[in-house]
Every structure is written in C-alpha cells, then in structure tokens.
Design a protein around this motif. Structure first.
Motif, PDB file in Angstrom:
ATOM      1  N   GLN A 108     -20.871  -3.907 -26.700  1.00 55.90           N
ATOM      2  CA  GLN A 108     -21.271  -3.396 -25.382  1.00 55.90           C
ATOM      3  C   GLN A 108     -20.680  -4.261 -24.269  1.00 55.90           C
ATOM      4  O   GLN A 108     -20.723  -5.490 -24.314  1.00 55.90           O
ATOM      5  CB  GLN A 108     -22.791  -3.379 -25.279  1.00 55.90           C
ATOM      6  N   LYS A 109     -20.124  -3.608 -23.255  1.00 55.07           N
ATOM      7  CA  LYS A 109     -19.541  -4.305 -22.110  1.00 55.07           C
ATOM      8  C   LYS A 109     -19.937  -3.602 -20.813  1.00 55.07           C
ATOM      9  O   LYS A 109     -20.465  -2.491 -20.823  1.00 55.07           O
ATOM     10  CB  LYS A 109     -18.013  -4.347 -22.225  1.00 55.07           C
ATOM     11  N   THR A 110     -19.651  -4.273 -19.711  1.00 54.54           N
ATOM     12  CA  THR A 110     -19.912  -3.692 -18.396  1.00 54.54           C
ATOM     13  C   THR A 110     -18.599  -3.625 -17.618  1.00 54.54           C
ATOM     14  O   THR A 110     -17.876  -4.626 -17.504  1.00 54.54           O
ATOM     15  CB  THR A 110     -20.937  -4.526 -17.609  1.00 54.54           C
ATOM     16  N   TYR A 111     -18.282  -2.434 -17.105  1.00 56.01           N
ATOM     17  CA  TYR A 111     -17.091  -2.226 -16.285  1.00 56.01           C
ATOM     18  C   TYR A 111     -17.508  -1.576 -14.964  1.00 56.01           C
ATOM     19  O   TYR A 111     -18.516  -0.862 -14.886  1.00 56.01           O
ATOM     20  CB  TYR A 111     -16.091  -1.300 -16.982  1.00 56.01           C
ATOM     21  N   LYS A 112     -16.711  -1.835 -13.954  1.00 53.08           N
ATOM     22  CA  LYS A 112     -16.925  -1.171 -12.667  1.00 53.08           C
ATOM     23  C   LYS A 112     -16.073   0.096 -12.646  1.00 53.08           C
ATOM     24  O   LYS A 112     -14.849   0.034 -12.757  1.00 53.08           O
ATOM     25  CB  LYS A 112     -16.552  -2.085 -11.511  1.00 53.08           C
ATOM     26  N   VAL A 113     -16.732   1.242 -12.523  1.00 56.83           N
ATOM     27  CA  VAL A 113     -16.047   2.538 -12.512  1.00 56.83           C
ATOM     28  C   VAL A 113     -16.385   3.242 -11.208  1.00 56.83           C
ATOM     29  O   VAL A 113     -17.560   3.522 -10.930  1.00 56.83           O
ATOM     30  CB  VAL A 113     -16.476   3.411 -13.712  1.00 56.83           C
ATOM     31  N   ASN A 114     -15.350   3.476 -10.402  1.00 55.02           N
ATOM     32  CA  ASN A 114     -15.551   4.105  -9.085  1.00 55.02           C
ATOM     33  C   ASN A 114     -16.613   3.376  -8.271  1.00 55.02           C
ATOM     34  O   ASN A 114     -17.489   3.984  -7.651  1.00 55.02           O
ATOM     35  CB  ASN A 114     -15.926   5.582  -9.233  1.00 55.02           C
ATOM     36  N   GLY A 115     -16.557   2.055  -8.319  1.00 57.32           N
ATOM     37  CA  GLY A 115     -17.472   1.241  -7.522  1.00 57.32           C
ATOM     38  C   GLY A 115     -18.849   1.051  -8.112  1.00 57.32           C
ATOM     39  O   GLY A 115     -19.697   0.399  -7.494  1.00 57.32           O
TER      40      GLY A 115
END
Length: 751
Positions: A108-115
């Motif tokens: 599991q990871k965290t990404y910024k998608v469209n802010g």
C-alpha cells in the motif's frame, strides 16, 4: 389444511378486440432518432456486464457481446503497469477490484492524484508479469455476485481487442498522473497504432489534444469526459461546470462529450426528476455527440422510474425532445432492449403473447394498494386484470383493501391503537381489523404505500405518494372497472362463524343477479385455495375456477393434477415453485407448468416486483428479463405483478416473440447456467428440493355455517332476514355492488 382466513378476490378481464394487423405490404416504420446523426443510440458496456462479473474480465465481455444488440461497444478503463503495459481496471487503485491486498499486504502506498492524496495499491508499482501471473479480479461492488471473485485474470487492453468486439472504447482517466511517473498513455496508444479503437475518452483536455492527429488518421472518435461540476480539469485548471459553458470550444479537439446522467436529467434531494437541462440540445447544436454515464440496474435512481431500469433509458432517448447518442452502462442487455424493443412504441399496441397481466392490489408499486389511484394507474398501464381485495366494515360496507388487518397499509395503528385486538384464527399478532371499525372510521384513515424491502435494505416506494389516494368501496370500484378485472377479499370463515357474515353466499347471489353466469363478453375467474369454495361455483360454466397454491412445491404429480382438475381450471403458483433460487441465483427449473398444462390447467405466477433486490442475478437485475423467463421460458398463462406497466410493455414488444425473425429478442434466463460458471467451492449450497404437491392437499373441508347473529348496519336493518340464505340482508351496499362484478376470485390463507 386448516383454514381461518378466506379472501374473496374479484378479477375482471375484458374481452377487447385486438387491433387490426397492418397490411401485408406495409413495412414497419423506420424509427426516427433525435441523436446528432439520426442513428440509433449506442450501447457502451463498461467492462462488459460488470453488473454480474468483475469488470473487464473475459466472461463479462463475452456475455455482453452475446446478450446485447449488434453494434455494442466494449469499454476498458486504462491503467498502466510500471513497464508500460495497458490493463483494464475500473480505478487507478487496485484495492477493490483485485486480490492484490492479500497477495502484497505491504504494497500500500499514497500518491497525489489531481491534487488529492490517494492511498492504496497502484498498478504502476508492479510489472505486467507480476500482475498477470499473480493477481486476479474481484467484484468491486459488494451488492453484486461475489462467487466469481478470484478466478479470472486481469485483462490486458490487447486481450479485449483480441476478441474483436463490434466497437471498442478506451477510457484514459489519469494521463497527467502517469506522465508525472514517466508513463505515457499516448505513447502506449501509438504502439497499438490505434487499431480497433473506436472511441477514446478522457477528462483531460491536454491528453485529447496530444493525440488528436493520430485519432484523425485512425478515424477514432475523441470524447471529452466531464467529471463532477465542481472538480477541476487538470489542463486548464478550470471547473468542469465552467468548461460546460463553452461547448463550441470542445468541438476543436473532440467529437463528443461524456457526462454523468445527472447533467441531463437532474434529480432533486427527494430522488425525483427535475426538468431536463439543455445540455443535449446545446451539444448537438455545437456538433458534439452526447454520451451519458452512470447507468446500472441495481443502483436505483429516481422514483419516477418505478424501479424499472428500461424506463430510465427511455427517459434519455424517447422523451420527444432529444436523445443522447449513447449510454455507458453496467448492464448492456437492458439498454439494448430499451432502445431496440421499447422505444418509439406509443399507443396501445397488441400483445405478442396470450399471457395475462394481472395486478396485485392495482399498481401498488406506485401508489398505496387498492386505492383509486392504484387502480387508475393500473388501467393506464394496460393491465388485463385489475384486482380489488374486498373487506367488510363493522356496518356492512364492502371496500377494497389487501387485508382485514389495517395496520400495515393504513394509519390505523396510530389512530385506533386502543381498538387493536388479537385474533389467533387470523394472525398471530395484534391488529386493527376492518370489521371492528365503521366505514366512517375507515374513511378517516389514510392509505399507506407498502414497501416490502424497506426493512431488509431500506428500499422505499414512491414516498411523494406514500399516503395518496382514497379507499374505494366495492360499488365505486365496479363502476370504475366496468371493462376491467376486480378482486374482492374478506375473512369469510372467521366472519361466518363469529360475526354472522355469510359472504360466500352473498357473492354467489350477487353474481347471479349480475347475469355474469349468462354473459360471454367477460371472463369470470373464481380463485380460491380451498376446493370446497371452488366446488360451489362448479355449476356455472362461464366461470374459470382458479386454485391458489400458496406453498412452495417442486413437482405436480399426475394424481395431484387430476385432483385439481375436479375443482379448478387454473392454478396460481408461487414463482419459487417454477424457478428455484439459491443464493440469489436461478438454480433450477421445475416441471410444474408442463405437468399442469398436460392436465389442461392454466398457470398464473405470483408475485412479481420491479425492485432489483427481489430479482435473481440471472435476470440481470432487470424485471423485464424475469417476465420473459416466466412467460417465454416457462410458458405461464399470466403474471401477477405490482408493476403492470413493466409487464405490459414487455408483452407488447415484438422482442417478446421468440418465433419472429428480428435482430434482437428478449431471451429468458436459463436456470443454472450462470451459477455453473463459478468454481464449485464458491457456489452456494444446493437447496433441498421442494416437496411435490400432494393430492390430499387439494381437498378441503366445507366452510363453517353462518352464525345467526342480530346486528345492525348503518341502515338499521337486521342481517339474515328470512329469504336471504346465508347472506346478510343488512349489507345492501355489498349486494348491490356485487351486481356489477365482472370477474371474481376467492382466496384462502392457511394457518
């Protein structure tokens, strides 16, 4: 069988001349569509039949193509692996749609998608080989079948193109995100040469512009997708609502727009339709096609559609003002039948089959049952038979209501709680009974629409008309239904012995006085689950006697059929006695209809409803397919439903005639075929077969004698006066109203 509650059901079936067939030389008129190009709206299957199978699996795509109309478009939502492979999955995160969380619990990871920060498992963290070799698909909507989870691999874009769908739509949702991580959807498309791709959609203007030249050369249509009106478009950093104001600018880089359906037909907070917007007209004026998304049979939208998904599609293509150019749907067979079979069919078209459409308390799916509005709607909906369940008031007034207990479908409990009583002969719980209230007291109550699934899943019916309509006396009902069907209901055994009301003889006398035993223009159906009641009408040849079998059976042995034939001409059967259900799947089909037909006994099936929660997965969560399964598949002679409009529309469609040469037909579901696709260990346990109908269960003891009780009604007369054998002379209104009965059935409930 011990009988305490006897229900008198009065059915009217008018014999109306069928419309004349068109001249042999006359061709069917070509449908005129209000789409941009005047052609039939397109059906776009979001990941195949994703309403049943995990999105974009091979089974979902194959079944969508085989069960939908020609020209179907298969849609794939593009996601990308870290080595640039394109896969079809509903979301940029793989959590809900695959088994990846259990395979890689630390991935599991965290990404910024469209802010926005998104947490989950992402395809770009894994190679194509890892994905294809280890990860399998699961259904990402929990109310849908889970028995197919974990048994089908993820599809590559090339896999879907390889089955050569009639048309193919690639949805590219996150170009900016992938580009940020050095993956290029545009370059991936160029590696495919755009071959076989009919449509490409994206909510990002920059992406569509970047592939514009390639799309023109490959004749691929580019579609600009609108998101939530307040969301920001990544390229221009403008709200989608702002971009909507300049549709002409979109024409410079796209040939069409894709919008959530609420952009076209908004729905208010109470879930009723608001007036349509001008979006479709404005887009067509700008030369843009319009595709609408968000269609799913198992996600109820507006109460205006009465839980009928076909009605929603028709609202977008057959409203007389405009038509969208296509749908994005999880259930493409339903969209196909709405467009091909039901659109542009105005007027009272002849039915394709002989099956009767019989209501259950009128159109009780739309209005409180047995009210004037429920009957009015049923007639407008084209029902062959409407029903009025007759109850008796304390002062001898016969009126329409589903049960002698008024608590469930009126406001009686709040108003007359102190009058609630316990009558074990009728039911185990306390109730406020009609025969304990005067007609004036009953009229002071409000009817209340009954929602059979509100307790289980919170599904309500037409709340704006929850208490609409008024109670109808039998007199008024018969005046309204001169050429339609009615049902009367009364607790006859209990009332006969405890209240001195001989309703059976009263009905027989009224029918004789009405001369229905001598007429031939209307069919008279006398229905009961008690053979002794049916025997009382044996001497009247015009009557059709119907035995109601109110328990689930799995077979109809010849001895039982022969016994039925002594007392009845038809039977009313529970739907579970014809198609067995296991875990919401149609698991098998009985031979009950065939055995009854061998004995020349007609079969009616009950009770059919529109709500998807009551419909087996095999029917695509579509009530029309359920009607087709019982009528075309099982050969029943009539369906008893709370939504007659749905049944009537199906029977009036040429697609219901399976013997007719046509490009599309509404096929019955084949019991057992869908569940057999799942792995054995995932299938629900087989249910024990229902017992066969026993011949001794058909035979009943005679009704109890009518008690000789002195009681006055509103006129002050005395019941059981000399010369009135078993009937109540005081209930003049009942007898007079029965003179106009056009059809009748007698129903009994078991203890």
């Amino acid at each position: 069988m011990l009988r305490f509650l006897i229900l008198f059901s009065l059915f009217i079936h008018s014999c109306v001349a069928a419309p004349k067939a068109p001249a042999a030389a006359a061709a069917l008129p070509t449908k005129k569509w209000l789409t941009l190009n005047g052609q039939e709206p397109g059906v776009v299957a979001r990941g195949g039949i994703s309403g049943l199978f995990p999105e974009s699996c091979a089974l979902a795509n194959d079944l969508a193509i085989s069960s939908s109309s020609p020209g179907l478009t298969i849609l794939c939502n593009l996601q990308m692996t870290n080595d640039g492979a394109g896969i079809c999955l509903p979301d940029i995160r793989l959590d809900n749609a695959t088994t990846i969380p259990t395979l890689f619990p630390k991935g599991q990871k965290t990404y910024k998608v469209n802010g926005q920060d998104l947490k989950g498992w992402f395809a770009l963290d894994y190679s194509a080989d890892t994905i294809f070799s280890n990860v399998s698909l699961v259904q990402n909507i929990y109310s849908r079948p889970s028995i197919f989870d974990g048994q089908m691999p993820i599809s590559a874009v090339e896999d879907v193109l390889g089955i050569k769908p009639p048309k193919f739509w690639l949805s590219v949702q996150n170009d900016a995100f992938y580009m940020e991580h050095k993956l290029s959807p545009a370059e991936y498309l160029r590696s495919l040469g755009f071959r076989g791709i009919t449509f490409i959609s994206s909510p990002e203007i920059g992406f569509l512009k970047s592939i514009g030249r390639d799309a023109v050369m490959s004749k691929t249509k580019l579609i600009f997708e609108f998101k939530d009106p307040e969301a920001m478009e990544p390229t221009t950093n403008k709200k989608y609502s702002e971009i909507l104001q300049n549709l002409a600018a979109i024409k410079a880089f796209a040939s069409g727009v894709l919008v959530p359906k609420g952009y076209i037909w908004p729905i208010d907070s109470a879930k009723y339709l608001k007036p349509a917007t001008t979006l479709v007209a404005d887009a067509h004026k700008a030369g843009l096609e319009v595709y609408a998304s968000g269609f799913a049979n198992d996600m109820p939208a507006s109460f205006n559609y009465s839980y009928d998904p076909s009605a929603e599609y028709l609202q977008f293509v057959d409203n007389g003002q405009f038509s969208v150019d296509g749908f994005i749907t999880d259930f493409p067979p339903t969209a196909s039948q709405a467009i091909t079979c039901f659109s542009h069919q105005k007027g009272n078209l002849p039915k394709a089959g002989h099956a009767l459409v019989i209501t259950h308390n009128g159109a009780s799916g739309d209005y409180p049952g047995c009210t004037d509005l429920a009957y009015q709607k049923a007639v407008e909906d084209g029902a062959d038979v409407i029903d009025c369940s007759v109850q008796m008031s304390k002062d001898g007034i016969a009126f329409c209501h589903d049960s002698a207990d008024l608590t469930a479908s009126t406001t009686a409990m709040a108003t007359f709680m102190s009058r609630a009583t316990s009558v074990p002969e009728i039911q185990p719980t306390n109730g406020v009974f009609s025969y304990d209230l005067t007609w004036a007291e009953i009229q002071s109550l409000k009817p209340q629409i009954q929602s059979p699934f509100i307790t289980k899943v919170g599904i309500t019916r037409n709340p704006a008309n929850k208490n609409a309509g008024k109670f109808v006396t039998l007199d008024d009902f018969l005046k309204f239904s001169k050429e339609k069907a009615v049902t009367g209901v009364l607790n006859a055994a209990y009332l006969a012995s405890k209240k001195g009301l001989g309703i059976v003889d009263a009905v027989k006398s009224a029918l004789t006085k009405s001369t229905l035993d001598k007429q031939t223009t209307q069919r008279v159906l006398i229905q009961s689950d008690d053979s002794s009641v049916l025997a009382g009408f044996e001497a009247v040849p015009p009557y059709t006697r119907v035995l109601s079998i109110d328990k689930e059976i799995g077979d109809a042995p010849k001895a039982s059929v022969d016994e039925i034939k002594k007392h009845a001409d038809a039977v009313n059967i529970l739907r579970s006695s014809l198609v067995t259900i296991s875990g919401s799947f149609a698991a098998g089909k009985t031979n009950v209809v065939e055995e009854m037909h061998k004995g020349n006994i007609s079969v009616y099936v009950s009770v059919l409803r529109n709500e998807y929660i009551s419909i087996a997965f095999d029917y695509f969560s579509d009530p029309t397919v359920e009607f087709a399964t019982f009528i075309a598949g099982n050969g029943v002679d009539g369906v008893i439903t709370e939504f007659p409009a749905t049944a009537t529309r199906y029977l009036r469609s040429p697609c219901s005639d399976l013997d007719k040469e046509q490009p599309y037909a509404i096929l019955p579901a084949e019991a057992g075929s869908l569940i057999s696709v799942a792995n054995k260990e995932a299938q629900p346990p087989a249910s024990a077969p229902s017992p066969p109908l026993d011949a001794k269960d058909v035979i009943d003891p005679p009704l109890p004698p009518v008690a000789n009780m002195a009681a006055n009604n509103a006129t002050g007369a005395t019941p059981n006066a000399p010369g009135h054998s078993g009937s109540i002379a005081t209930t003049a209104n009942l007898c007079l109203s029965l003179l106009a009965i056009l059809a009748m059935g007698l129903l009994f409930a078991t203890d």
